[in-house]
Scaffold this motif. Structure first.
Motif, short mmCIF file in Angstrom:
data_model
loop_
_atom_site.label_atom_id
_atom_site.label_comp_id
_atom_site.label_asym_id
_atom_site.label_seq_id
_atom_site.Cartn_x
_atom_site.Cartn_y
_atom_site.Cartn_z
N GLN A 77 0.83 -1.19 0.00
CA GLN A 77 0.00 0.00 0.00
C GLN A 77 0.87 1.25 0.00
O GLN A 77 2.07 1.21 0.28
N ALA A 78 0.24 2.38 -0.31
CA ALA A 78 0.91 3.67 -0.20
C ALA A 78 0.89 4.14 1.25
O ALA A 78 0.13 3.63 2.08
N ASP A 125 0.38 9.77 2.52
CA ASP A 125 0.41 10.81 1.50
C ASP A 125 0.27 10.25 0.09
O ASP A 125 0.41 10.98 -0.90
N GLY A 126 0.02 8.95 -0.03
CA GLY A 126 -0.14 8.35 -1.34
C GLY A 126 1.18 8.05 -2.05
O GLY A 126 1.22 7.97 -3.27
N TYR A 169 4.70 5.48 -2.36
CA TYR A 169 5.16 4.12 -2.10
C TYR A 169 6.63 4.11 -1.69
O TYR A 169 7.44 4.91 -2.19
N PRO A 176 -4.04 4.43 3.75
CA PRO A 176 -3.25 4.96 2.63
C PRO A 176 -3.90 6.19 2.00
O PRO A 176 -5.11 6.37 2.04
N GLY A 177 -3.04 7.01 1.39
CA GLY A 177 -3.54 8.12 0.59
C GLY A 177 -3.88 7.66 -0.81
O GLY A 177 -3.67 6.51 -1.19
N ARG A 178 -4.39 8.58 -1.61
CA ARG A 178 -4.77 8.26 -2.99
C ARG A 178 -3.54 8.31 -3.90
O ARG A 178 -2.65 9.13 -3.71
N VAL A 179 -3.51 7.41 -4.85
CA VAL A 179 -2.41 7.35 -5.80
C VAL A 179 -2.98 7.43 -7.22
O VAL A 179 -4.12 7.04 -7.46
N LEU A 220 -6.99 9.85 -10.08
CA LEU A 220 -6.69 9.34 -8.76
C LEU A 220 -7.52 8.11 -8.44
O LEU A 220 -8.73 8.09 -8.67
N PRO A 273 -8.38 5.37 -2.01
CA PRO A 273 -7.45 4.69 -1.09
C PRO A 273 -7.73 3.19 -1.09
O PRO A 273 -8.88 2.76 -1.02
N ASP A 302 -13.22 5.62 -8.75
CA ASP A 302 -12.01 4.83 -8.88
C ASP A 302 -11.98 4.12 -10.24
O ASP A 302 -12.93 3.43 -10.60
#
Length: 204
Positions: free
Chosen positions: A76-77, A80-81, A83, A119-122, A129, A132, A163
């Motif tokens: 996971q991130a 703050d998204g 890795y 986790p943040g969004r990636v 985006l 999460p 998503d």
């Protein structure tokens, strides 16, 4: 020199069997002296940033029985998204967060547990985006190839709705199999291998 395509044969796949715990979680398998603690056991420390959460669940077969010899890895991130990876080019991930964990299911209850951060969004490949999420990899006796799936959060409805991965699931009635159940700071996520509640798995 060009070599014949049939020179080397592909090795057949086989189930993880009981040896996955010996190789990946030796302390759990009562083999001492390999590692001070099994790799992936601790994802956070007292300096890790972000909202602390716990994830629990079980891997359940088609008869409704929890598998007690499954092993799960998550990726996971950070909050703050970002890795913890050499391929991360957007910034530096939290150095006090591993972004990766490994947990064998309890041999009595079949339950797994991860103490982590939300986790943040990636970004997706096209820049949109993603909501999460946490990626899961499952191995167990009887599974020839490891299974990949994702956990999404029930308190991220707006992000989930846009998503790009969730939107690709054709049978919308199956989307809830990827949404965890929230109880305070704990998220429960059962992974169903077969049956009416079969979890969506990804071919990656």
């Amino acid at each position: 020199m060009v070599q014949s395509l049939d020179y080397l044969k592909e090795s057949p796949s086989q189930t993880a069997g009981p040896y996955v715990h010996i190789g990946l979680t030796p302390n759990f398998a009562d083999i001492q002296g390999v590692y001070p603690s099994d790799l992936g056991t601790a994802m956070v420390n007292d300096r890790t940033r972000g909202e602390r959460i716990t994830i629990t669940g079980r891997v359940i077969d088609g008869s409704g029985t929890p598998l007690r010899d499954a092993l799960i890895e998550i990726w996971q991130a950070d909050c703050d998204g970002l890795y913890n990876s050499p391929s991360e080019t957007r910034g530096s991930a939290d150095p006090n967060f591993t972004c990766w964990g490994r947990c064998p299911c309890d041999l009595s209850t079949g339950e797994y547990r991860f103490d982590t951060v939300k986790p943040g969004r990636v970004p997706f490949r096209d820049g949109r985006l993603m909501a999460p999420h946490i990626s899961f990899f499952v191995v167990a006796r009887g599974i020839n190839l490891g299974l990949n799936t994702r956990l999404y959060f029930p308190d991220e409805e707006a992000a989930n709705a846009e998503d790009p991965i969730l939107s690709r699931i054709e049978h919308r009635v199956r989307v809830p199999t990827l949404i965890a159940r929230k109880d305070g700071a704990t998220y429960h996520f059962d992974i169903h291998l077969q049956g009416d509640k079969e979890t969506v798995f990804f071919d990656i």
